[in-house]
Motif scaffolding. Structure first.
Motif, short mmCIF file in Angstrom:
data_model
loop_
_atom_site.label_atom_id
_atom_site.label_comp_id
_atom_site.label_asym_id
_atom_site.label_seq_id
_atom_site.Cartn_x
_atom_site.Cartn_y
_atom_site.Cartn_z
N LEU A 134 0.87 -1.17 0.00
CA LEU A 134 0.00 0.00 0.00
C LEU A 134 0.90 1.21 0.00
O LEU A 134 1.82 1.31 0.81
N ALA A 183 0.72 4.91 0.67
CA ALA A 183 -0.20 5.91 1.20
C ALA A 183 0.44 7.29 1.09
O ALA A 183 1.62 7.46 1.37
N TYR A 223 -6.31 -1.24 4.41
CA TYR A 223 -5.26 -2.05 5.00
C TYR A 223 -5.80 -3.44 5.34
O TYR A 223 -5.17 -4.45 5.05
N LYS A 235 2.07 -8.20 3.33
CA LYS A 235 1.89 -6.89 2.70
C LYS A 235 2.78 -5.90 3.42
O LYS A 235 3.21 -6.15 4.54
N VAL A 285 3.47 -1.44 3.94
CA VAL A 285 2.93 -0.11 3.71
C VAL A 285 4.07 0.87 3.56
O VAL A 285 5.03 0.86 4.35
N VAL A 321 3.18 1.35 9.37
CA VAL A 321 3.95 1.72 8.19
C VAL A 321 5.29 1.01 8.25
O VAL A 321 5.88 0.86 9.32
#
Lengths: 682, 524, 178, 308
Positions: free
Chosen positions: C91, C93, C109, C116, C118, C147
């Motif tokens: 992801l 962001a 999320y 995964k 971030v 994060v």
């Protein structure tokens, strides 16, 4: 043993079982429970007996013919003919009636205390017996009596659920249309009687050579309209999507599954058996009627969001497919291609059997859903696969079968139908090839559209989230309902896998018709049970079944047990782009099919009515309420029935003018009528 | 044009006060409608902004400003309303549809009630905000993070009728774009109603403008809408320059034009490419994204910022274009112009592309006018509104200015072509500016400014989407007490729903891209 | 059609080669756990990114879009952007997490399957940037969802993003970059 | 020997299909002046997806969970019963044109149901569009095969390939017309331009991808892989039925080599054609798609007219 069943005594027992069932349920009218068990158990027993009678007649070396009782009129004889064709239809009717009756034992319970269960049981037994009589009658007048018994009984069944005004209207429409059809049939038999001097089928058949071509053609047109009304050929279908859904679901299953097939049976009987030989255009007309009914039937089904109406329109579609087989049989016979004609007839008989199984299954499944949710509107259903897993699986089976997906039975009978149409393109000359091209094209699109329609139907009813409170509290139906559906689903698969053998039996059934005597058969039943259409094509259903089974098994095993076992699965809400999802955000069945409806807008005439209520006179932005109604326009009412009705009205007004009240005028009319009759009879 | 025109607008008996281009006068609530509608209907002046200020600390209550422009005269006139001891003001929305969204915004952020508003729902602040939270009031601390509230879900308009269903899209979209929510009511594929709901990128920018130190205010203006960094900053600086009475060096004026046009070029090229990609025309998409990247790299070489950030300053610009850089820029732009015309020739002859664009996403002319659309969306209707000509700033009064685009269907194709015709025009403007640019200073030496006290000024710049308006007001001490920002998207968002209605769902991304509105600039 | 092909052929390849040494200067910081090696190996040849704008100003988005243009052509490294978080590995962001976006960011999320990670892209996403402290934002992506990496810049240029991605995946090798 | 080829055939389709999509993507990148991903990228994507966890919607039923297996199995089953390299396999009893069409319809059926199952609006309209397109494509598909069957006098795919190989030149025009008709259907059934944009990120315009939006991890991998298989199967059908030159009649090393090389060339040409279309035209409006499909149907009718 089999000789006993397929004899007059066996048949009397059959009728007695239904008679006792009918009489008993009237007797128990006070007690819902007793009436229910009595009527449906006797219907079960009668249907079971009917299957034995049918099997007995099928294996009998010669057609079984007998006459029961005496008739007060010389022309009316209660004569029966159980040749293989009749036996086959007896079998189909009994088979479906058997499972519908099992299903009914639990299904009827929700009518307890609301409507008379006794009368329901009475008409139910009469109805089944009427259908059996229709399929076995061998005298035109007796047939008409049976036909009337069947029609009237089914009329009372349609209006059983009489609290809803709509059902009464549907019943009346049915009554009018079916008697309109009967009138045409009577006219057809009268013409035949005039030419042959008898109502007996055997006499008509043997005197067939004496019938003039004009009369033959007239009989063809009259009986096509008459039987076509019962079968639901477009545009004579208007009663069907109204009446079938109105009836209780097991009745709908019987009406859609088998009753409309009696029309097909009589077409085969009259056209192929009694009137052969015949001109080419008969077959062409049937092919075109089939092509139109198939394509339009499925299109109207797509536009429907009432689950039972949707299924009813699919019956029209499937009648179309059956007619394609029958039409090609007639065409091939006229073209002196009896081998191919046999192929076409087998295709139509096979599809008759298959459609009976999966359509009754689908109606019973729909009935289970309606029983739980009290709505037929698919826009209010959804998510039932979790609440009614068995029903969902059964409905899915029926959906796959009716969508002609292998290895289910629908595929193989459509395969045969396709083959006979392909043969028509390959083997005939330029006069008929384009008819076959149109027919095959219609069937090809019908197949694709039917698939789309059942994705819509199954998706809207069983998948996603429930769209209404009722749909949230549905439960699996009770034992007998499931017990009525499971065998039908199993048969849908079984008739698919062993379709090679079934087709072989049907070839024997069809081959006994006199027109096919002495011709080589188109099939080669090899050891794998495959079906083939001459040298043109063949398919082996068991191989297809095994291929799919092995492929699925291999992929499933590899996927779930061999590789990738370590990966975890978590459950979360459906991805909603970060906002909240409500059932209103699931595609509706109207929305699902709208694109197809718009693509066929030339035929479907889709409508969209917008109404906007503004806040006040000044601001036209952001109105207080908006409403949009989507639909299709009923072109049959506006273009056919309304003008016909107007015409009839105008004619009767004119006729009233003729009612001058003067005696001499009446004498003049009578004289004119007499002269006309004399002219025609000469 | 003379000042008399502006003065004749002011009704008799009103004390007008003029600073620079902006004339303001107070009106009584009872006569508000007459005065404003006179400007709007009879005078046909474009409404630039309606906003409010909270001057209760200074004992003046709330003020609501109705700012109109006088095109051609480069002047602005703003009647304002003083709300003393009341939080209610008469709504003009029923009579003047453009006021609709402005009033909702004032109501949401100042807690002032627009009496008679047909649809007085909060804008931008969602149901998770407390009902009595009015961030732009002076007594609301800019660091206060209100408790999470559980309000009623937003009442999207429901289209009744069987078979109609809703498609919710966003705020997290599938493409790489900003967040916003679209609620489609559809009949099959046909969109029967579309309601966008924004506010997802609300960051409290207008409040921050009041609190941050001056250099940060300028940086903040560059981040209102990242793709229009320079234009936003320029509009803000112009307003500040008007308040400070600073004059801008001549060379800086030309440089401002060059940078503004470079920004327009980059975005138009990007949009043209994106429209073609959304139509599935990959050739055009790849080619235009390549051209756009070339402009972005030119930006980087000239200013060290791909988005021209830190370039604009009060009184001038910070980045010079030296003569050799100018020569290179000229040759680069000529090459890009040639390259671009090659791409458009192919795109213009692609029947499949044109079929996708023409008649898609039409906005009826009347709706466009009543919602006051600006910029590309207006040009697609042949509405010749362009701040560069109507209110010339920087050096636009001395440069070649092209005629407006004159298509009038207002569909995707027209918006596409409005951009496509502006690309070569922008290049021409830059080339002219480069050759006409006088030598000299570009930025005043000392960064100390003093603003007029208790005054207001307006900055307007034609960004690539349309005109960007900044309204700045100072308090008794000469501190900036309110900065109101009106991005062109704020107006154009209101017609997006009408553009999509009647089209089919798969065409919506194309329609949306043809507007390519800013979420951030709308939500602030 | 022919004109189109001629134009395509006439267009020179603008591909920018990424010099590994230049990437050394790129500013990324590891915030959460360092990604394990076997996960990295998995993503090295195939990385699906779902971008979430949590309140950005659209500049970072434009730079992410630019990653796919013929200059940067991020696809050549096996990196692509996907439409649904269900399909994503990473992801990305941006923005200082506007209050109105926080819930949507959390849901995104949750909708992304493991493994995964971030990445907070841009100064605003790292600590709120100029918006830090504002009543309407949560200052940093890490205040809302975990994060793993941060890429600084306002906004970081496409080249910097590309370098950072490669550095995160440690794929800087001669064969994939020239 | 045949057993060996049979097994090879069953494996070849799924093993090679990701490469086909990789090649098409590579060619498209070249048309856009990009380098693009490696042709082996789809393998890496699948490998990665198979190693990822899954997030499944709470609203999904077993249909959603089982559909990937069914859809994939269907492509395997169809792949096993079509002529690939040689003309004699165990699969001939099932290799009838209708069987192939209707078996692949099973995949479409479950794919569309899976799209509906989670109750997401995207999956819903994805299914609706998929069924609309595939319902209308069926006529063209069936009739393009029928043209060949009429030429060959048989509806068995192996006999068709065999017979077109020997007598095809007499009927070149109808075969070419039917070939064009088939190519249109190939594009429609596999969600390629101008019907669907396989590379789009815009959920509102999607057809095939919209139904997969809810899938993740290994089930997504299976679905994507199945889509690649289906494309390869259709390309093989096109290459081997309409232009069956090079198919191996009887086994010999030389014939095998020639068959493989010619087959690969034909597939490469089809890849190039698809990439070319996707790079040079825009996707069509949704309601223009039926027109193209009716064109496909009509072309085949004309072809039948030419034969008779």
């Amino acid at each position: 043993m089999t000789e006993f069943f397929a004899s007059s005594r066996g048949f009397v027992v059959l009728l007695l079982l239904f008679a006792i069932g009918a009489a008993g349920s009237l007797l128990f009218n006070k007690n819902d429970r007793q009436a229910n068990y009595w009527s449906n158990l006797f219907a079960c027993a009668g249907s079971l007996w009917g299957m034995f009678v049918a099997i007995g007649a099928l294996v009998a070396p010669e057609p079984v013919a007998f006459t029961l009782g005496f008739s007060p009129f010389s022309l009316l004889r209660f004569s029966f003919l159980l040749d293989r064709l009749a036996a086959f239809f007896l079998f189909v009717i009994s088979l479906i009636a058997f499972f519908c009756s099992i299903y009914a034992i639990d299904y009827v319970k929700h009518y307890y205390g609301k409507y008379g269960i006794g009368t329901l049981g009475f008409f139910y037994n009469i109805f089944i017996a009427g259908m059996l009589l229709v399929a076995s009658a061998a005298n035109g007048l007796f047939f008409l009596v049976a036909w009337e018994i069947m029609s009237v009984a089914s009329f009372f069944l349609v209006i059983h659920d009489r609290d809803e005004q709509e059902n009464i209207r549907a019943g009346l429409l049915y009554l009018i249309m079916t008697h309109l059809g009967t009138a045409f049939i009577i006219a057809a038999f009268l013409l035949l009687y005039r030419s042959t001097g008898s109502f007996d089928f055997s006499a008509i058949q043997s005197g067939g050579a004496a019938i003039s071509p004009v009369v033959k053609n007239a009989v063809f047109v009259l009986s096509l309209i008459g039987f076509g009304t019962k079968a639901g050929i477009i545009p004579l279908h208007v009663w069907l999507p109204a009446a079938h859904p109105a009836a209780p679901s097991h009745i709908s299953g019987l009406m859609s599954g088998v009753m409309i097939k009696t029309g097909i049976y009589m077409m085969i009987r009259v056209f192929l058996d009694l009137l052969a030989p015949f001109p080419l255009w008969w077959g062409v007309v049937l092919l075109i009627a089939g092509a139109v009914s198939a394509l339009l039937g499925v299109l109207y089904a797509l536009a429907e969001h009432d689950i039972k109406k949707l299924l009813a329109y699919h019956s029209i579609e499937n009648i179309g497919i059956i007619l394609l087989g029958l039409g090609s049989a007639l065409t091939f016979l006229s073209l002196q291609l009896p081998t191919l004609a046999l192929l076409g007839l087998v295709a139509s008989l096979f599809h008759t059997l298959n459609h009976a199984t999966f359509k009754s299954l689908l109606f019973l499944g729909a009935g289970a859903v309606i029983n739980q949710t009290h709505t037929r509107n698919m826009e209010e259903l959804g998510g039932l696969i979790r609440l009614m897993p068995q029903t969902a699986l059964l409905f899915l089976t029926g959906s796959m079968a009716i969508s002609a997906l292998p290895p289910f039975n629908g595929f193989f009978s459509e395969w045969l139908t396709f083959q006979s149409l392909f043969q028509g393109i390959a083997a005939t000359d330029s006069r008929t090839i384009w008819v076959f091209v149109i027919a095959a094209g219609s069937l090809a699109f019908t197949g694709g559209l039917a698939l789309a329609c059942f994705v819509k139907a199954f998706g809207a009813v069983f998948l996603a989230r429930p769209r209404s409170n009722e749909a949230q509290h549905a439960r699996e139906p009770s034992f007998f309902m499931l017990a009525g559906m499971w065998p039908l689903a199993a048969l849908s698969l079984l008739f698919g896998i062993v379709s090679g053998y079934v087709a072989n039996i049907l070839q024997d059934v069809a081959g006994t018709l006199s027109v096919f005597q002495g011709f080589p058969s188109p099939f080669l039943l090899a050891e794998t049970g495959r079906i083939s259409a001459g040298g043109f094509s063949f398919v082996s259903p068991p191989v297809v079944f095994l291929l799919l089974l092995i492929a699925l098994f291999a992929v499933f095993t590899a996927f779930n047990f061999l590789f990738f076992k370590k990966q975890k699965t978590t459950f979360g809400p459906t991805w909603d782009c970060g906002a909240d999802l409500t059932p209103r955000m699931e595609i509706t069945s109207t929305g699902f099919a709208r694109s197809i409806i718009l693509i066929f807008k030339g035929i479907m005439k889709p409508t969209m009515l917008k109404s906007v209520e503004c806040r006040d006179g000044e601001t036209r932005y952001l109105p207080k309420s908006r409403e949009i109604r989507l639909g299709i326009s009923n072109i049959y009412d506006t273009c056919l029935y309304k003008p016909a009705q107007d015409l009839a009205l105008r004619f009767s007004l004119y006729a009233r003018k003729m009612q001058s009240g003067l005696i001499n005028m009446y004498i003049l009319y009578i004289l004119a009528a007499l002269l006309g009759a004399l002219y025609f009879s000469l | 044009m003379t000042e008399q025109t502006a003065d004749s607008i002011i009704p008799a008996g009103h004390q007008a006060e003029t600073h620079g281009q902006l004339t303001v006068f107070s009106v009584h609530p009872a006569e508000l409608e007459t005065v404003v509608l006179h400007l709007y209907r009879e005078r046909q002046l474009p409404l630039l902004m309606i906003t409010a200020t909270d001057e209760r600390v200074e004992g003046r209550g709330f003020r609501i400003w109705y700012i109109f422009g006088i095109p051609g005269e480069n002047r602005f006139v703003a009647p304002f309303l003083c709300l003393d001891g009341t939080v209610e003001f008469p709504s003009l929305a029923p009579a003047m549809h453009e006021a609709w969204a402005y009033e909702r915004r004032i109501q949401t952020f100042f807690g002032l009630r627009a009496v008679g508003h047909p649809h007085p729902l909060p804008l931008i602040l969602h149901e998770n905000w407390p009902a009595d939270c009015y961030p732009l009031r002076k007594d609301f601390g800019w660091r206060t993070r209100p408790e999470s509230a559980q309000g009623e879900p937003y009442p999207f308009q429901k289209v009744a009728g069987e078979g109609i269903y809703e498609i919710p899209v966003g705020p997290v979209h599938a493409g790489i774009i900003e967040p916003g929510h679209f609620r489609f009511s559809v009949a099959g594929e046909e969109v029967v109603h579309l309601e966008p709901r924004l506010g997802y990128t609300h960051k409290g920018s207008e409040k921050l403008f009041e609190e941050l130190p001056l250099p940060d205010k300028i940086r903040l203006s560059e981040k209102i809408s990242g793709d229009s960094s320079f234009s936003h900053c320029l509009a803000f600086c112009q307003a500040l320059e008007a308040l400070a009475g600073t004059s801008v060096f001549d060379r800086a004026r030309y440089l401002r034009v060059i940078y503004a046009e470079l920004e327009r070029l980059a975005n138009h090229l990007g949009d043209l490419g994106a429209i073609m990609v959304d139509a599935g025309f990959n050739f055009g998409g790849a080619q235009c994204s390549r051209l756009r990247e070339m402009i972005m790299q030119i930006n980087e070489i000239l200013t060290k910022s791909r988005f021209l950030r830190g370039v604009c300053a009060i009184g001038g610009v910070t980045k010079e274009i030296a003569s050799e850089a100018a020569a290179r820029l000229t040759s680069d732009l000529l090459r890009i112009k040639e390259d671009f015309s090659g791409v458009m020739e192919v795109a213009g002859s692609s029947a499949s592309l044109l079929n996708r664009l023409i008649t898609t996403g039409e906005v009826p002319m009347e709706i466009a006018r009543e919602h006051g659309v600006v910029g590309i969306a207006a040009k697609a209707h042949g509405i010749a509104s362009d701040a560069r000509r109507d209110y010339p700033y920087a050096a636009y009064d001395r440069l070649f200015f092209p005629t407006a685009f004159a298509q009038a269907r207002g569909d995707v194709y027209d918006r596409f072509m409005a951009r496509a015709t502006e690309v070569p025009d922008s290049i021409t403007i830059i080339l002219t500016a480069l050759s006409a640019m006088p030598p000299g200073e570009i930025k005043p030496p000392s960064p100390s400014f003093s603003f007029r006290k208790n005054a207001q000024a307006l900055g307007i710049v034609e960004g690539w989407r349309g005109n960007i308006v900044y309204f700045v007001r100072t308090d008794e001490k000469g501190e900036i007490s309110r900065v109101a920002v009106r991005d062109p998207s704020f107006l154009n968002w209101t017609v997006l729903g009408y553009a999509a209605t009647g089209d089919i769902v798969p065409d919506f991304p194309l329609i949306n891209k043809s507007f390519n509105l800013s979420y951030s600039g709308n939500d602030l | 059609m022919i004109r189109l092909l001629r134009k395509t052929v006439a267009t020179p390849s603008p591909l920018i080669s990424i010099d590994p040494s230049a990437c050394e200067r790129v500013d990324i910081s590891v915030v959460g756990r360092e990604i394990e090696d076997h996960v990295k190996r998995l993503f090295r040849g195939s990385l699906a990114i779902r971008q979430v704008d949590a309140g950005s100003d659209n500049a970072a988005e434009q730079e992410l879009v630019a990653l796919s243009n013929p200059f940067y052509d991020v696809e050549r490294f096996g990196v692509h952007f996907v439409a649904s978080p269900r399909h994503a590995d990473m992801l990305m962001a941006t923005g200082p997490v506007a209050r109105n976006m926080a819930e949507a960011l959390r849901r995104t999320y949750a909708a992304t399957p493991d493994p995964k990670f971030v990445v907070a892209l841009g100064d605003d996403a790292i600590d709120g940037g100029i918006f830090r402290g504002s009543y309407a934002v949560y200052d940093a992506v890490k205040n809302v969802i975990p994060v793993d990496y941060e890429i600084a810049g306002d906004p970081p240029s496409p080249r910097a993003i590309l370098c950072a991605l490669l550095k995160i995946l440690e794929t800087i090798g001669a064969n994939s970059l020239n | 020997m045949h057993t060996f080829f049979d097994i090879l055939q069953i494996l070849l389709i799924p093993l090679a299909s990701p490469l086909i999509t990789g090649v098409i993507k590579k060619l498209k990148a070249k048309f856009q002046n990009r380098r693009g991903a490696s042709v082996f990228q789809p393998y890496r994507d699948l490998w990665k997806l198979f190693h990822k966890d899954e997030v499944i919607s709470q609203d999904a039923s077993w249909i959603f969970r089982l559909a990937p297996c069914i859809v994939f199995a269907v492509t395997l089953a169809v792949g096993a019963i079509i002529p690939l390299i040689d003309l004699a396999t165990f699969a001939a009893p099932a290799g009838d044109l209708l069987t192939v069409i209707y078996i692949s319809a099973i995949g479409t059926f479950f794919l569309a149901l899976a799209g509906l199952d989670t109750g997401s609006a995207f999956g819903g309209f994805g299914s609706s569009r998929e069924m609309t397109v595939s319902a209308l494509a069926e006529g063209g598909l069936l009739f393009s095969f029928l043209v060949l069957a009429l030429v060959a006098g048989s509806a068995n795919l192996f006999s068709i390939a065999d017979s077109i190989l020997t007598t095809g030149n007499f009927y070149l025009q109808p075969i070419v017309l039917a070939g064009i008709g088939f190519f249109i259907v190939l594009l429609a059934e596999n969600g390629r331009f101008p019907f669907d944009n396989p590379a789009t990120h815009l959920e509102l315009t999607m057809i095939h991808e919209a139904m997969l939006l809810e899938y993740s991890g290994r089930r997504l991998a299976l679905m994507e892989w199945a889509a690649a298989n289906k494309l390869f199967v259709f390309m093989t059908l096109g290459a081997n039925l309409f232009f069956p030159w090079g198919l191996m009649h009887t086994f010999s090393p030389g014939a095998l080599a020639a068959a493989v090389v010619i087959f690969l060339l034909k597939i490469a040409a089809l890849c190039l054609a698809i990439a070319f279309i996707e790079s040079t035209i825009a996707k069509f409006r949704f309601f223009r798609l039926p027109d193209i499909l009716f064109v496909s149907f009509t072309l085949n009718i004309v072809a039948i007219g030419l034969i008779k």
